[in-house]
Design a protein around this motif. Structure first.
Motif, PDB file in Angstrom:
ATOM      1  N   GLN A 128       0.822  -1.226   0.000  1.00 61.71           N
ATOM      2  CA  GLN A 128       0.000   0.000   0.000  1.00 61.71           C
ATOM      3  C   GLN A 128       0.848   1.265   0.000  1.00 61.71           C
ATOM      4  OE1 GLN A 128      -2.978  -0.520   3.132  1.00 61.71           O
ATOM      5  NE2 GLN A 128      -4.419  -0.964   1.497  1.00 61.71           N
ATOM      6  N   ASP A 129       2.055   1.196   0.581  1.00 57.14           N
ATOM      7  CA  ASP A 129       2.899   2.403   0.663  1.00 57.14           C
ATOM      8  C   ASP A 129       3.719   2.649  -0.604  1.00 57.14           C
ATOM      9  OD1 ASP A 129       4.808   0.419   0.805  1.00 57.14           O
ATOM     10  OD2 ASP A 129       5.591   1.015   2.759  1.00 57.14           O
ATOM     11  N   GLY A 130       3.483   1.821  -1.660  1.00 62.27           N
ATOM     12  CA  GLY A 130       4.211   2.015  -2.911  1.00 62.27           C
ATOM     13  C   GLY A 130       5.497   1.225  -2.982  1.00 62.27           C
ATOM     14  N   SER A 131       5.882   0.567  -1.880  1.00 65.72           N
ATOM     15  CA  SER A 131       7.043  -0.319  -1.911  1.00 65.72           C
ATOM     16  C   SER A 131       6.614  -1.642  -2.549  1.00 65.72           C
ATOM     17  CB  SER A 131       7.577  -0.554  -0.492  1.00 65.72           C
ATOM     18  OG  SER A 131       6.625  -1.266   0.283  1.00 65.72           O
ATOM     19  N   VAL A 132       7.566  -2.492  -2.885  1.00 67.39           N
ATOM     20  CA  VAL A 132       7.228  -3.812  -3.428  1.00 67.39           C
ATOM     21  C   VAL A 132       8.032  -4.900  -2.719  1.00 67.39           C
ATOM     22  CG1 VAL A 132       6.538  -3.057  -5.757  1.00 67.39           C
ATOM     23  CG2 VAL A 132       8.928  -3.664  -5.338  1.00 67.39           C
ATOM     24  N   TRP A 133       7.414  -6.075  -2.616  1.00 66.34           N
ATOM     25  CA  TRP A 133       8.143  -7.300  -2.295  1.00 66.34           C
ATOM     26  C   TRP A 133       8.562  -7.884  -3.636  1.00 66.34           C
ATOM     27  CZ3 TRP A 133      10.064  -8.748   2.144  1.00 66.34           C
ATOM     28  CH2 TRP A 133       9.469  -8.308   3.333  1.00 66.34           C
ATOM     29  N   VAL A 134       9.792  -8.324  -3.732  1.00 69.24           N
ATOM     30  CA  VAL A 134      10.323  -8.922  -4.956  1.00 69.24           C
ATOM     31  C   VAL A 134      10.631 -10.378  -4.644  1.00 69.24           C
ATOM     32  CG1 VAL A 134      12.115  -8.786  -6.725  1.00 69.24           C
ATOM     33  CG2 VAL A 134      11.396  -6.702  -5.517  1.00 69.24           C
ATOM     34  N   THR A 135       9.939 -11.297  -5.314  1.00 64.05           N
ATOM     35  CA  THR A 135      10.196 -12.725  -5.141  1.00 64.05           C
ATOM     36  C   THR A 135      10.908 -13.216  -6.388  1.00 64.05           C
ATOM     37  OG1 THR A 135       8.148 -12.894  -3.880  1.00 64.05           O
ATOM     38  CG2 THR A 135       9.145 -14.961  -4.611  1.00 64.05           C
ATOM     39  N   LEU A 136      12.133 -13.680  -6.223  1.00 67.19           N
ATOM     40  CA  LEU A 136      12.935 -14.123  -7.361  1.00 67.19           C
ATOM     41  C   LEU A 136      12.604 -15.562  -7.706  1.00 67.19           C
ATOM     42  CD1 LEU A 136      16.387 -12.658  -6.271  1.00 67.19           C
ATOM     43  CD2 LEU A 136      14.509 -11.544  -7.463  1.00 67.19           C
ATOM     44  N   VAL A 137      12.608 -15.878  -9.002  1.00 66.08           N
ATOM     45  CA  VAL A 137      12.350 -17.230  -9.454  1.00 66.08           C
ATOM     46  C   VAL A 137      13.454 -18.164  -8.953  1.00 66.08           C
ATOM     47  CG1 VAL A 137      12.223 -18.688 -11.508  1.00 66.08           C
ATOM     48  CG2 VAL A 137      10.941 -16.555 -11.402  1.00 66.08           C
ATOM     49  N   LYS A 138      14.702 -17.688  -8.939  1.00 61.20           N
ATOM     50  CA  LYS A 138      15.751 -18.460  -8.281  1.00 61.20           C
ATOM     51  C   LYS A 138      16.638 -17.510  -7.484  1.00 61.20           C
ATOM     52  CE  LYS A 138      19.660 -19.521 -11.189  1.00 61.20           C
ATOM     53  NZ  LYS A 138      20.227 -18.744 -12.209  1.00 61.20           N
ATOM     54  N   PRO A 139      17.138 -17.982  -6.352  1.00 65.31           N
ATOM     55  CA  PRO A 139      17.878 -17.078  -5.463  1.00 65.31           C
ATOM     56  C   PRO A 139      19.072 -16.418  -6.153  1.00 65.31           C
ATOM     57  CG  PRO A 139      17.404 -19.159  -4.355  1.00 65.31           C
ATOM     58  CD  PRO A 139      17.037 -19.336  -5.796  1.00 65.31           C
ATOM     59  N   ALA A 140      19.322 -15.171  -5.789  1.00 68.98           N
ATOM     60  CA  ALA A 140      20.451 -14.411  -6.331  1.00 68.98           C
ATOM     61  C   ALA A 140      21.479 -14.190  -5.217  1.00 68.98           C
ATOM     62  CB  ALA A 140      19.968 -13.078  -6.886  1.00 68.98           C
ATOM     63  N   ARG A 141      22.732 -14.025  -5.629  1.00 69.27           N
ATOM     64  CA  ARG A 141      23.839 -13.925  -4.689  1.00 69.27           C
ATOM     65  C   ARG A 141      24.135 -12.474  -4.313  1.00 69.27           C
ATOM     66  NH1 ARG A 141      28.929 -12.812  -5.012  1.00 69.27           N
ATOM     67  NH2 ARG A 141      30.356 -13.766  -3.529  1.00 69.27           N
ATOM     68  N   ALA A 142      24.423 -12.277  -3.039  1.00 69.32           N
ATOM     69  CA  ALA A 142      24.999 -11.022  -2.533  1.00 69.32           C
ATOM     70  C   ALA A 142      24.109  -9.793  -2.730  1.00 69.32           C
ATOM     71  CB  ALA A 142      26.379 -10.795  -3.149  1.00 69.32           C
ATOM     72  N   ILE A 143      22.807  -9.968  -2.582  1.00 66.91           N
ATOM     73  CA  ILE A 143      21.909  -8.812  -2.577  1.00 66.91           C
ATOM     74  C   ILE A 143      22.104  -8.118  -1.230  1.00 66.91           C
ATOM     75  CG2 ILE A 143      19.513  -8.053  -2.673  1.00 66.91           C
ATOM     76  CD1 ILE A 143      18.886 -10.686  -4.128  1.00 66.91           C
ATOM     77  N   THR A 144      22.189  -6.805  -1.240  1.00 67.79           N
ATOM     78  CA  THR A 144      22.478  -6.070  -0.008  1.00 67.79           C
ATOM     79  C   THR A 144      21.540  -4.880   0.133  1.00 67.79           C
ATOM     80  OG1 THR A 144      24.783  -6.617  -0.459  1.00 67.79           O
ATOM     81  CG2 THR A 144      24.388  -5.028   1.272  1.00 67.79           C
ATOM     82  N   PRO A 145      21.007  -4.660   1.339  1.00 69.00           N
ATOM     83  CA  PRO A 145      20.211  -3.450   1.553  1.00 69.00           C
ATOM     84  C   PRO A 145      21.027  -2.208   1.176  1.00 69.00           C
ATOM     85  CG  PRO A 145      19.948  -4.938   3.402  1.00 69.00           C
ATOM     86  CD  PRO A 145      21.038  -5.508   2.535  1.00 69.00           C
ATOM     87  N   GLY A 146      20.365  -1.227   0.563  1.00 69.73           N
ATOM     88  CA  GLY A 146      21.057  -0.018   0.111  1.00 69.73           C
ATOM     89  C   GLY A 146      21.314  -0.031  -1.385  1.00 69.73           C
ATOM     90  N   GLN A 147      21.377  -1.231  -1.980  1.00 72.58           N
ATOM     91  CA  GLN A 147      21.513  -1.316  -3.436  1.00 72.58           C
ATOM     92  C   GLN A 147      20.155  -1.001  -4.053  1.00 72.58           C
ATOM     93  OE1 GLN A 147      22.882  -5.451  -3.357  1.00 72.58           O
ATOM     94  NE2 GLN A 147      24.745  -4.810  -4.387  1.00 72.58           N
TER      95      GLN A 147
END
Length: 126
Positions: free
Chosen positions: A59-78
């Motif tokens: 509702q706040d305009g943010s999104v949840w992103v569900t990946l089809v397969k896990p990705a490496r080294a995702i970091t908050p701030g990117q």
């Protein structure tokens, strides 16, 4: 946290949440508004290959992103950048991460095989 190897499951995630997404053409895309979810592709590093994902609009305009397969080294701030075909849809800063593949595997292993001391704690039926 320092993982024992570059490919350790603790480095992989398949769920993240962004802040409010900045949409380029449509604010937000009609399909996302209508269905509350939308398939598209995502990347968080300039050179990386696009990863298929499903966006879920909050509702706040943010999104949840569900990946089809896990990705490496995702970091908050990117920044998560979303694409449909060749078109860049928009981007949002990564705020939160779901559990790592390693954490999920640990949970699964615990469910499948209770340890002997856990079995001992279970009261025998009378």
């Amino acid at each position: 946290f320092k993982a024992p190897s570059r490919d350790h499951p603790a480095l992989y995630r398949d769920l993240l949440r962004t802040n409010r997404v900045h949409w380029i053409a449509e604010e937000p895309p009609a399909e996302l508004v209508r269905e509350k979810m939308m398939e598209c592709h995502f990347r968080f590093q300039h050179q990386m290959a696009l990863v298929p994902c499903v966006l879920t609009l909050n509702q706040d305009g943010s999104v949840w992103v569900t990946l089809v397969k896990p990705a490496r080294a995702i970091t908050p701030g990117q920044f998560a950048v979303f694409y449909k075909g060749d078109e860049c849809l928009g981007s949002g800063k990564i705020l939160r991460m779901g559990p790592s593949v390693y954490t999920l595997q640990q949970g699964k292993n615990r469910e499948e095989s209770p340890k002997k001391e856990e079995i001992d704690k279970i009261e025998p039926a009378t």
